[in-house]
Design a protein around this motif. Structure first.
Motif, mmCIF file in Angstrom:
data_model
loop_
_atom_site.group_PDB
_atom_site.id
_atom_site.type_symbol
_atom_site.label_atom_id
_atom_site.label_comp_id
_atom_site.label_asym_id
_atom_site.label_seq_id
_atom_site.Cartn_x
_atom_site.Cartn_y
_atom_site.Cartn_z
ATOM 1 N N ALA A 162 0.819 -1.204 0.000
ATOM 2 C CA ALA A 162 0.000 0.000 0.000
ATOM 3 C C ALA A 162 0.860 1.265 0.000
ATOM 4 N N SER A 163 1.810 1.317 0.930
ATOM 5 C CA SER A 163 2.560 2.565 1.056
ATOM 6 C C SER A 163 4.039 2.398 0.732
ATOM 7 N N ASN A 164 4.490 1.146 0.596
ATOM 8 C CA ASN A 164 5.909 0.948 0.358
ATOM 9 C C ASN A 164 6.208 0.840 -1.124
ATOM 10 N N ALA A 165 6.921 1.775 -1.635
ATOM 11 C CA ALA A 165 7.351 1.663 -3.019
ATOM 12 C C ALA A 165 8.528 0.705 -3.094
ATOM 13 N N GLU A 166 9.270 0.627 -1.999
ATOM 14 C CA GLU A 166 10.459 -0.210 -1.958
ATOM 15 C C GLU A 166 10.185 -1.444 -1.117
ATOM 16 N N ASP A 167 10.952 -2.502 -1.363
ATOM 17 C CA ASP A 167 10.859 -3.672 -0.507
ATOM 18 C C ASP A 167 11.400 -3.336 0.881
ATOM 19 N N LEU A 168 10.841 -4.025 1.893
ATOM 20 C CA LEU A 168 11.282 -3.774 3.267
ATOM 21 C C LEU A 168 12.701 -4.286 3.499
ATOM 22 N N ALA A 169 13.037 -5.363 2.808
ATOM 23 C CA ALA A 169 14.354 -5.947 3.030
ATOM 24 C C ALA A 169 14.776 -6.708 1.793
ATOM 25 N N ASP A 170 16.044 -7.028 1.709
ATOM 26 C CA ASP A 170 16.555 -7.816 0.595
ATOM 27 C C ASP A 170 17.020 -9.159 1.117
ATOM 28 N N ARG A 171 17.267 -10.045 0.175
ATOM 29 C CA ARG A 171 17.813 -11.354 0.555
ATOM 30 C C ARG A 171 19.075 -11.172 1.377
ATOM 31 N N GLY A 172 19.182 -11.931 2.443
ATOM 32 C CA GLY A 172 20.394 -11.891 3.263
ATOM 33 C C GLY A 172 20.363 -10.840 4.361
ATOM 34 N N ASP A 173 19.371 -9.955 4.338
ATOM 35 C CA ASP A 173 19.284 -8.929 5.383
ATOM 36 C C ASP A 173 18.917 -9.547 6.727
ATOM 37 N N ARG A 174 19.436 -8.950 7.779
ATOM 38 C CA ARG A 174 19.057 -9.380 9.126
ATOM 39 C C ARG A 174 17.823 -8.571 9.504
ATOM 40 N N VAL A 175 16.758 -9.249 9.933
ATOM 41 C CA VAL A 175 15.504 -8.544 10.240
ATOM 42 C C VAL A 175 14.955 -8.994 11.587
ATOM 43 N N TYR A 176 14.023 -8.195 12.100
ATOM 44 C CA TYR A 176 13.300 -8.547 13.336
ATOM 45 C C TYR A 176 11.825 -8.603 13.011
ATOM 46 N N LEU A 177 11.177 -9.692 13.431
ATOM 47 C CA LEU A 177 9.739 -9.844 13.216
ATOM 48 C C LEU A 177 9.038 -9.573 14.541
ATOM 49 N N THR A 178 7.984 -8.745 14.504
ATOM 50 C CA THR A 178 7.231 -8.482 15.743
ATOM 51 C C THR A 178 5.743 -8.611 15.447
ATOM 52 N N TRP A 179 4.988 -9.016 16.458
ATOM 53 C CA TRP A 179 3.522 -9.025 16.352
ATOM 54 C C TRP A 179 2.912 -8.983 17.734
ATOM 55 N N ALA A 180 1.672 -8.513 17.786
ATOM 56 C CA ALA A 180 0.980 -8.329 19.071
ATOM 57 C C ALA A 180 0.594 -9.686 19.654
ATOM 58 N N PRO A 181 0.469 -9.768 20.988
ATOM 59 C CA PRO A 181 0.168 -11.056 21.628
ATOM 60 C C PRO A 181 -1.096 -11.720 21.081
ATOM 61 N N GLN A 182 -2.137 -10.927 20.768
ATOM 62 C CA GLN A 182 -3.405 -11.554 20.343
ATOM 63 C C GLN A 182 -3.299 -12.226 18.968
ATOM 64 N N HIS A 183 -2.223 -11.960 18.240
ATOM 65 C CA HIS A 183 -2.068 -12.606 16.928
ATOM 66 C C HIS A 183 -1.328 -13.938 17.001
ATOM 67 N N SER A 184 -0.841 -14.266 18.198
ATOM 68 C CA SER A 184 -0.315 -15.618 18.395
ATOM 69 C C SER A 184 -1.493 -16.491 18.784
ATOM 70 N N TYR A 185 -1.516 -17.716 18.260
ATOM 71 C CA TYR A 185 -2.636 -18.590 18.598
ATOM 72 C C TYR A 185 -2.128 -19.994 18.876
ATOM 73 N N MET A 186 -2.465 -20.480 20.074
ATOM 74 C CA MET A 186 -2.002 -21.809 20.447
ATOM 75 C C MET A 186 -2.893 -22.853 19.804
ATOM 76 N N ILE A 187 -2.292 -23.795 19.089
ATOM 77 C CA ILE A 187 -3.101 -24.833 18.450
ATOM 78 C C ILE A 187 -2.952 -26.138 19.192
ATOM 79 N N GLY A 188 -3.945 -26.972 19.080
ATOM 80 C CA GLY A 188 -3.924 -28.276 19.739
ATOM 81 C C GLY A 188 -2.791 -29.101 19.178
ATOM 82 N N VAL A 189 -2.101 -29.812 20.043
ATOM 83 C CA VAL A 189 -0.967 -30.606 19.582
ATOM 84 C C VAL A 189 -1.440 -32.028 19.290
#
Lengths: 385, 287
Positions: free
Chosen positions: A358-385
């Motif tokens: 939507a707003s990024n004309a450029e890619d966020l990262a390139d191959r080989g880049d070191r990145v950090y992934l973050t997300w809010a607690p409610q987007h994690s979902y425990m599934i039955g094992v």
């Protein structure tokens, strides 16, 4: 336009449990004999489909969804258990004596009859008067936009038109339920999407219960009131499209519906209904859990790719107490509306991340880049094992 | 050059078949037509004289055998349909993986010569043979009872010998029916009998039509079954033609009879096709 006698309105999903179910399975199972071995096609199944509901049976081929539908139609008899239509036990009743109609895969139109005769077939068997048949067939052809095609033979029509004849042929009988067996499978993508909307509109108009068998998760998500996800003869999860997508109950569902990232780990700490799983000093996953989960338990956590934010370079400041995983970008795939990244994370699992363009004309990262992934607690979902 | 080649290619392709037809169909037909209009006798030779009287004479002398052949042909064809349909139906719908095996079993007897098989039927049906003798001994049949020499024996032989010609086309038509179409009929409130009458039978009719074409013509002009299993009261037109050619050397009469038989069969076939043409089969079925 008809105003069918059926007053049934697409009820809320919960109504299945309370009111009279259109279709009910009680302890149904089905075995096949193959070279002397008994092979279970459907294992013990209890199921209630509400009046007027658009219900989908979703799963890969061989999961038992078609067998389940054929047991409703009467083409297969359960090896055990009972099938009820409108509260009446129909186990062992012949297909021609069941008030449900089917739209077959590849339509199965009568090749020697024209459109009108195909649609009139069921009504003629029911000994409806000629005048009444003429009226109802005419109305039904109008609903499926085939007026003027009465004299056409099936082979003179396109796939989409044949599809609508098959639909009209079933619906004109005002069945208690309409069973659709992968009805759009033979159509090309554009036509399929158009027919999905058509089907939904027709279902709203006639108010009949639809049971829809498909292996296409997109189709099931867009059309259904409720979905039963089946695998190996078992319903793995039953719920609304949103529930199934957002809260997959099992690893199979998480993988079959859309894309999921799944990480495993042991609970280190629980606090306010949240469990913390850490991998290194800074890599951690926070997931909402029930009270049954204890410190040291092994958990599986599913995260949808579009819920994840990706940051390049420095670790982000996380005051929210959400999840953080560091990793290295392995793959960048441009999809037009979004860009997909594959990230090898510190948690050991490869993550897929969708980033809207939507707003990024450029890619966020390139191959080989070191990145950090973050997300809010409610987007994690425990599934039955 | 290339364009000329491309335009001529279809004609080159049709050449072998065309030559075949010319050599083995057109020329013999013309020869036979000319033969049928000749006059004379075997000793003094035959002269071409536009002798149309050969035709009227042939009809006068042999109309009994001609009509008898057509009746036998029609009766045998009806029995063929009645016998072949269930066989074809069973193989097509219940044959499963063994369909080809069953078809092979059906055809297996026909690897033995046509004439030999017919002669063995004479051994089986003869007055003191393995079928009639025991029945006569226990008194179920009178001593004078016989099967050989009767129309029943001839028609039975015809039905036996031409069964595959009826089974195969009906099988092909039934085999092509999508089982889901039959299920659709059942789903739309048709009981098994109605589903058969309204869906399976109409879809099988083109096969029956083809089977009738393939069996009625050879059955009506057959000369072996009546010769081996029949008597002088069951003589068929094929036998007459054969005798005129090979025994009496009366080529003009034999040729005239052949043309008459061909004309009658063609008229019969066209009348039948008109009444039940493949296109119309569909319309009849829809009623």
């Amino acid at each position: 336009m008809t105003t069918p006698q059926h007053s049934a309105v697409a009820g809320p999903p919960g109504s299945a449990a309370t009111g009279q179910s259109a279709i009910r399975f009680a302890g149904v199972h089905k075995n096949y004999l193959s070279h002397g071995d008994t092979v279970p096609a459907v294992k013990r199944m209890d199921l209630a489909i509400a009046q007027g509901e658009f219900f989908s049976l979703l799963g890969p081929s061989g999961c038992g969804k078609t067998t389940t539908m054929r047991m409703i139609a009467g083409f297969e008899e359960p090896s055990g258990g009972k099938v009820y239509l409108d509260g009446k036990d129909v186990t062992g009743v012949a297909p021609n004596k069941r008030d449900v109609n089917m739209v077959f895969q590849s339509y199965a139109l009568f090749p020697h009859l024209n459109t009108y005769q195909n649609v009139a077939f069921g009504l003629e068997r029911k000994k409806v008067s000629k005048a009444e048949i003429k009226k109802r067939v005419g109305e039904m052809l109008e609903i499926v936009s085939l007026t003027g095609m009465e004299k056409r033979a099936p082979k003179e029509m396109s796939g989409g038109q044949q599809q609508r004849v098959a639909l009209a042929r079933a619906l004109v009988n005002h069945p208690r339920a309409l069973l659709l067996d992968e009805p759009l499978g033979a159509l090309d993508l554009k036509l399929r999407q158009q027919m999905q909307i058509e089907l939904k509109r027709i279902q709203r108009e006639v108010g009949i219960t639809f049971v829809y068998v498909t292996h296409d998760q997109g189709e099931a998500l867009t059309m259904s009131d409720r979905i039963a996800v089946m695998n190996a003869g078992v319903i793995e999860q039953l719920g609304s499209p949103r529930e199934i997508y957002e809260r997959p109950a099992t690893r199979f569902v998480a993988g079959f519906i859309g894309t999921s990232n799944i990480v495993e780990g042991h609970v280190e700490r629980t606090e306010n209904g949240l469990a913390l799983v850490s991998y290194t000093a800074q890599d951690r996953v926070v997931v909402p859990v029930g009270s049954a989960v204890r410190v040291g338990d092994k958990v599986e956590v599913s995260i949808r790719p579009e819920k994840i934010d990706m940051h390049r370079g420095v670790p982000p400041v996380t005051s929210t107490g959400g999840s953080v995983l560091s990793g290295v970008v392995n793959e960048v795939v441009y999809h037009g509306t979004s860009t997909n990244y594959t990230v090898a994370t510190a948690a050991g699992a490869d993550f897929t991340v969708f980033d809207q363009n939507a707003s990024n004309a450029e890619d966020l990262a390139d191959r080989g880049d070191r990145v950090y992934l973050t997300w809010a607690p409610q987007h994690s979902y425990m599934i039955g094992v | 050059m290339d364009r000329v080649k491309r335009q001529l290619a279809p004609y080159f392709l049709v050449l072998p078949g065309g030559l075949w037809l010319l050599l083995f169909f057109a020329i013999p037909m013309i020869a036979m037509l000319s033969l049928s209009l000749q006059q004379g006798d075997i000793v003094n030779g035959y002269q071409f004289t536009f002798h149309w009287q050969n035709y009227t004479d042939a009809i006068d002398s042999y109309h009994t055998q001609l009509i008898r052949s057509l009746i036998y042909g029609a009766v045998a064809t009806i029995f063929l349909i009645v016998l072949a349909f269930p066989v074809a139906y069973w193989i097509a719908f219940y044959g499963g993986k063994r369909k080809s095996t069953y078809l092979f079993l059906l055809l297996l007897p026909f690897f033995v010569s046509f004439v030999l098989r017919t002669i063995s039927w004479r051994q089986i049906l003869t007055d003191d043979g393995p079928v009639l003798k025991p029945l006569k001994e226990i008194g179920l049949l009178s001593d004078s009872y016989h099967i050989l020499g009767t129309p029943a024996a001839v028609i039975g032989g015809l039905v036996y010998n031409f069964l595959p010609f009826m089974v195969l086309p009906i099988y092909v038509a039934l085999e092509r029916i999508d089982p889901r179409v039959v299920e659709a009929a059942r789903d739309l409130y048709a009981n098994p009998a109605t589903a058969f009458r309204k869906v399976i039978l109409p879809l099988a009719l083109p096969g029956v039509f083809a089977g009738v074409l393939m069996s009625f013509v050879p059955v009506s002009s057959d000369y072996v079954n009546s010769e081996v299993l029949g008597s002088s009261s069951t003589t068929m037109i094929g036998q007459v033609i054969q005798a005129q050619y090979l025994v009496n050397s009366d080529y003009p009469t034999a040729s005239a009879l052949s043309f008459i038989l061909m004309a009658v069969l063609l008229v019969g076939i066209f009348a039948y096709a008109r009444a039940l043409g493949t296109e119309d089969v569909m319309k009849v079925a829809a009623r």
